[in-house]
Design an enzyme around this catalytic site. Structure first.
Site, PDB file in Angstrom:
ATOM      1  N   CYS A   9       0.744  -1.228  -0.034  1.00  0.00           N
ATOM      2  CA  CYS A   9       0.108  -0.083  -0.265  1.00  0.00           C
ATOM      3  C   CYS A   9       0.881   1.281   0.031  1.00  0.00           C
ATOM      4  CB  CYS A   9      -0.942   0.085   1.266  1.00  0.00           C
ATOM      5  SG  CYS A   9      -2.302  -1.146   1.098  1.00  0.00           S
ATOM      6  N   ASP A  32      10.840  -7.083  -7.888  1.00  0.00           N
ATOM      7  CA  ASP A  32      11.111  -7.701  -6.552  1.00  0.00           C
ATOM      8  C   ASP A  32      12.234  -7.076  -6.217  1.00  0.00           C
ATOM      9  OD1 ASP A  32       9.737 -10.461  -5.066  1.00  0.00           O
ATOM     10  OD2 ASP A  32      11.564  -9.665  -4.447  1.00  0.00           O
ATOM     11  N   HIS A  48      -6.039  -2.651  -1.263  1.00  0.00           N
ATOM     12  CA  HIS A  48      -5.686  -3.897  -0.464  1.00  0.00           C
ATOM     13  C   HIS A  48      -6.433  -5.105  -0.409  1.00  0.00           C
ATOM     14  CE1 HIS A  48      -2.947  -5.382   2.936  1.00  0.00           C
ATOM     15  NE2 HIS A  48      -4.294  -5.985   3.411  1.00  0.00           N
ATOM     16  N   ASN A  87       2.019 -16.837  -3.695  1.00  0.00           N
ATOM     17  CA  ASN A  87       2.272 -17.694  -2.435  1.00  0.00           C
ATOM     18  C   ASN A  87       1.049 -17.144  -1.510  1.00  0.00           C
ATOM     19  OD1 ASN A  87       4.933 -18.433  -3.108  1.00  0.00           O
ATOM     20  ND2 ASN A  87       5.613 -16.785  -2.593  1.00  0.00           N
ATOM     21  N   GLY A  93       5.095 -19.526   1.999  1.00  0.00           N
ATOM     22  CA  GLY A  93       6.251 -18.382   1.827  1.00  0.00           C
ATOM     23  C   GLY A  93       5.303 -16.980   1.579  1.00  0.00           C
ATOM     24  N   THR A  95       4.899 -13.588   2.584  1.00  0.00           N
ATOM     25  CA  THR A  95       5.302 -12.710   3.702  1.00  0.00           C
ATOM     26  C   THR A  95       4.569 -11.411   3.350  1.00  0.00           C
ATOM     27  OG1 THR A  95       7.107 -12.005   2.062  1.00  0.00           O
ATOM     28  CG2 THR A  95       7.708 -13.738   3.685  1.00  0.00           C
ATOM     29  N   HIS A  98      -0.683  -8.524   1.006  1.00  0.00           N
ATOM     30  CA  HIS A  98      -1.421  -7.498  -0.030  1.00  0.00           C
ATOM     31  C   HIS A  98      -1.249  -8.541  -1.285  1.00  0.00           C
ATOM     32  CE1 HIS A  98      -2.193  -3.513  -2.207  1.00  0.00           C
ATOM     33  NE2 HIS A  98      -1.872  -4.066  -2.788  1.00  0.00           N
ATOM     34  N   HIS A 100      -0.455 -10.217  -4.458  1.00  0.00           N
ATOM     35  CA  HIS A 100       0.653  -9.970  -5.688  1.00  0.00           C
ATOM     36  C   HIS A 100       1.043 -11.301  -6.403  1.00  0.00           C
ATOM     37  CE1 HIS A 100       2.946 -10.788  -2.196  1.00  0.00           C
ATOM     38  NE2 HIS A 100       3.685 -11.249  -2.804  1.00  0.00           N
ATOM     39  N   HIS A 102       3.821 -13.015  -8.440  1.00  0.00           N
ATOM     40  CA  HIS A 102       5.348 -13.288  -8.960  1.00  0.00           C
ATOM     41  C   HIS A 102       5.491 -13.331 -10.453  1.00  0.00           C
ATOM     42  CE1 HIS A 102       7.214 -13.259  -4.712  1.00  0.00           C
ATOM     43  NE2 HIS A 102       6.030 -13.563  -4.448  1.00  0.00           N
TER      44      HIS A 102
HETATM   45  P1  AMP Z   1       5.684 -13.084  -0.886  1.00  0.00           P
HETATM   46  O1  AMP Z   1       6.590 -13.740   0.082  1.00  0.00           O
HETATM   47  O2  AMP Z   1       5.103 -14.118  -1.994  1.00  0.00           O
HETATM   48  O3  AMP Z   1       4.716 -12.557  -0.043  1.00  0.00           O
HETATM   49  O4  AMP Z   1       6.370 -12.097  -1.638  1.00  0.00           O
HETATM   50  C1  AMP Z   1       6.832 -10.938  -1.336  1.00  0.00           C
HETATM   51  C2  AMP Z   1       7.818 -10.449  -2.141  1.00  0.00           C
HETATM   52  O5  AMP Z   1       8.055  -9.057  -1.905  1.00  0.00           O
HETATM   53  C3  AMP Z   1       9.179 -11.078  -1.672  1.00  0.00           C
HETATM   54  O6  AMP Z   1       9.723 -11.688  -2.900  1.00  0.00           O
HETATM   55  C4  AMP Z   1      10.042  -9.640  -1.516  1.00  0.00           C
HETATM   56  O7  AMP Z   1      11.522 -10.000  -1.962  1.00  0.00           O
HETATM   57  C5  AMP Z   1       9.369  -8.682  -2.346  1.00  0.00           C
HETATM   58  N1  AMP Z   1       9.350  -7.228  -1.577  1.00  0.00           N
HETATM   59  C6  AMP Z   1       9.387  -7.020  -0.114  1.00  0.00           C
HETATM   60  N2  AMP Z   1       9.479  -5.667  -0.064  1.00  0.00           N
HETATM   61  C7  AMP Z   1       9.660  -5.040  -1.398  1.00  0.00           C
HETATM   62  C8  AMP Z   1       9.824  -3.781  -1.779  1.00  0.00           C
HETATM   63  N3  AMP Z   1       9.944  -2.759  -0.684  1.00  0.00           N
HETATM   64  N4  AMP Z   1      10.094  -3.789  -2.952  1.00  0.00           N
HETATM   65  C9  AMP Z   1       9.821  -4.788  -3.830  1.00  0.00           C
HETATM   66  N5  AMP Z   1       9.870  -6.130  -3.462  1.00  0.00           N
HETATM   67  C10 AMP Z   1       9.621  -6.236  -2.345  1.00  0.00           C
END
Ligand code: AMP
Length: 113
Positions: A9, A32, A48, A87, A93, A95, A98, A100, A102
């Protein structure tokens, strides 16, 4: 619809920087920060929503827009071919809660990518 303390966000709001590659009315695509393939772009809605199932329920048109953006990113960066990973849940996995996808290609894409 935003969530406080949500890093994506904050990226949507422009409060923290990101390497944006594409943006539409409802969707943003950015690189990423810790890429696991030579093409590794995250495609997220501006609103969100926590995960892909919630997106299918609550914002189905925007989820479809995300797919179009993912394809456009892949068209520009990897001949239109890509893996699209959502994920869902910490044990899988996730983290950032919100939604997204990949968009990945290039290098070795093992199933643990
Ligand atoms: P997930 O683990 O599937 O929730 O993916 C979260 C992804 O966000 C991870 O691959 C992180 O490397 C990426 N990530 C976290 N913070 C940032 C950021 N500020 N800019 C770009 N990617 C980010």
């Amino acid at each position: 619809m935003t969530s406080t303390n949500c890093i994506f966000c904050m990226i949507v709001a422009g409060d923290i920087p990101a390497q944006k590659v594409l943006e539409t009315e409802n969707v943003i695509a950015f690189r990423d920060i810790a890429p696991k393939a030579s093409v590794h772009v995250l495609v997220a809605p501006k609103v969100h929503v926590p995960n892909v199932a919630a997106a299918a329920r609550e914002i189905p048109e925007i989820l479809a827009e995300m797919a179009t953006v993912a394809q456009q990113v892949a068209d520009a960066e990897c001949d239109g071919e890509f893996r699209w990973i959502f994920n869902t849940g910490p044990s899988a996995g996730q983290t950032v809660f919100h939604v997204h996808g990949h968009v990945m290609n290039g290098g070795s894409l093992g199933w643990d990518a």
